[in-house]
Design an enzyme around this catalytic site. Structure first.
Site, PDB file in Angstrom:
ATOM      1  CG  HIS A   1      52.548  -6.402  16.520  1.00  0.00           C
ATOM      2  ND1 HIS A   1      53.331  -7.362  17.152  1.00  0.00           N
ATOM      3  CD2 HIS A   1      53.371  -5.748  15.666  1.00  0.00           C
ATOM      4  CE1 HIS A   1      54.566  -7.291  16.681  1.00  0.00           C
ATOM      5  NE2 HIS A   1      54.619  -6.323  15.787  1.00  0.00           N
TER       6      HIS A   1
ATOM      7  CG  HIS B   1      54.495   2.132  16.503  1.00  0.00           C
ATOM      8  ND1 HIS B   1      55.039   1.414  17.539  1.00  0.00           N
ATOM      9  CD2 HIS B   1      54.490   1.292  15.432  1.00  0.00           C
ATOM     10  CE1 HIS B   1      55.358   0.202  17.126  1.00  0.00           C
ATOM     11  NE2 HIS B   1      55.030   0.100  15.849  1.00  0.00           N
TER      12      HIS B   1
END
Length: 260
Positions: free
Chosen positions: A62, A20
């Site tokens: 992000h 991730h």
């Protein structure tokens, strides 16, 4: 229909284990340093988030804003916009995207998608690109990211998997480069989730791991989708998903789960 009765799906070229944002929380997320750390733990596939700069350069980040993972306030000045996509790449490339995590990563820059592609292709790694559009630019971002991905991975046997929570971004990616595989990200099984994934011609559905059970996995696989989960950091939960026959596990715990 049970899991044993689901039709055989085409071969899936990606590894089960996906790191991730490069290396989970062990390094500054969405940086090449994180990719290198994830790779040092044996991971061969990485997930990252990609958005566009104001001048159209795809880069990794992000959040919609810069404060959490860069020194933007000090570098750009408090009076400037905090929205990442409102700055040109020239300004974004000067930011420190590592110090917020730890001193060991001070000065780590934001990477472009081009840089990450070069790293992955040269090392034979696989990539899951989550399209994270600046609000209002969802379809455009999907189109641009898909075009860049097609160019960067031209001639490579396994292209990146493009995913998004936003259906407009996936529509844009589909329109621009329909041959690239796509995945619909879900945090709930909202009404019409399966039909939407079919309409978008997705190859995979990527769920919050708690949403997968025998029923939802059977529905997805019966419709021809691969099943992936985010973000799985518990060993018993990882085993549950493996036992369900899911295809991919996105994790922060690259130090706990062996991808071999």
């Amino acid at each position: 229909m049970s899991l044993d009765d689901t039709p055989a799906l085409p071969a899936w070229p990606y590894p089960r284990w996906v790191a991730h944002r490069g290396a989970g929380k062990l390094a500054p997320e969405n940086t090449l340093a994180a990719f290198r750390l994830g790779a040092s733990h044996g991971y061969r596939m990485f997930e990252c988030d990609v958005k566009l700069s104001a001048d159209g350069v795809p880069f990794l980040m992000h959040d919609a804003t810069l404060q959490r993972t860069t020194n933007a306030r000090a570098q750009l000045g408090a009076g400037n916009s905090a929205v990442a996509g409102e700055h040109p790449w020239g300004a974004l490339s000067q930011l420190d995207a590592g110090s917020w995590h730890s001193r060991a990563y001070a000065g780590e820059p934001l990477p472009t998608l081009d840089a990450v592609a070069a790293y992955c292709i040269r090392n034979g790694y696989f990539l899951n690109i989550e399209i994270k559009a600046t609000p209002g630019l969802e379809r455009h971002t999907g189109e641009v990211v898909a075009r860049h991905a097609a160019r960067l991975w031209a001639g490579v046997a396994v292209p990146p998997l493009l995913t998004s929570f936003d259906t407009e971004s996936l529509e844009g990616a589909h329109a621009a480069q329909p041959e690239l595989p796509r995945g619909l990200l879900l945090d709930t099984l909202w009404k019409g989730w399966l039909e939407t994934a079919l309409t978008l011609d997705c190859a995979a559905i990527v769920c919050n791991h708690t949403l997968w059970d025998t029923s939802s996995v059977t529905q997805a696989k019966s419709a021809g989708f691969r099943t992936l989960s985010y973000t799985v950091n518990d060993e018993s939960e990882a085993q549950r998903l493996i036992d369900l026959g899911t295809d991919g596990i996105i994790t922060d715990r690259v130090d706990v789960f062996s991808p071999i």
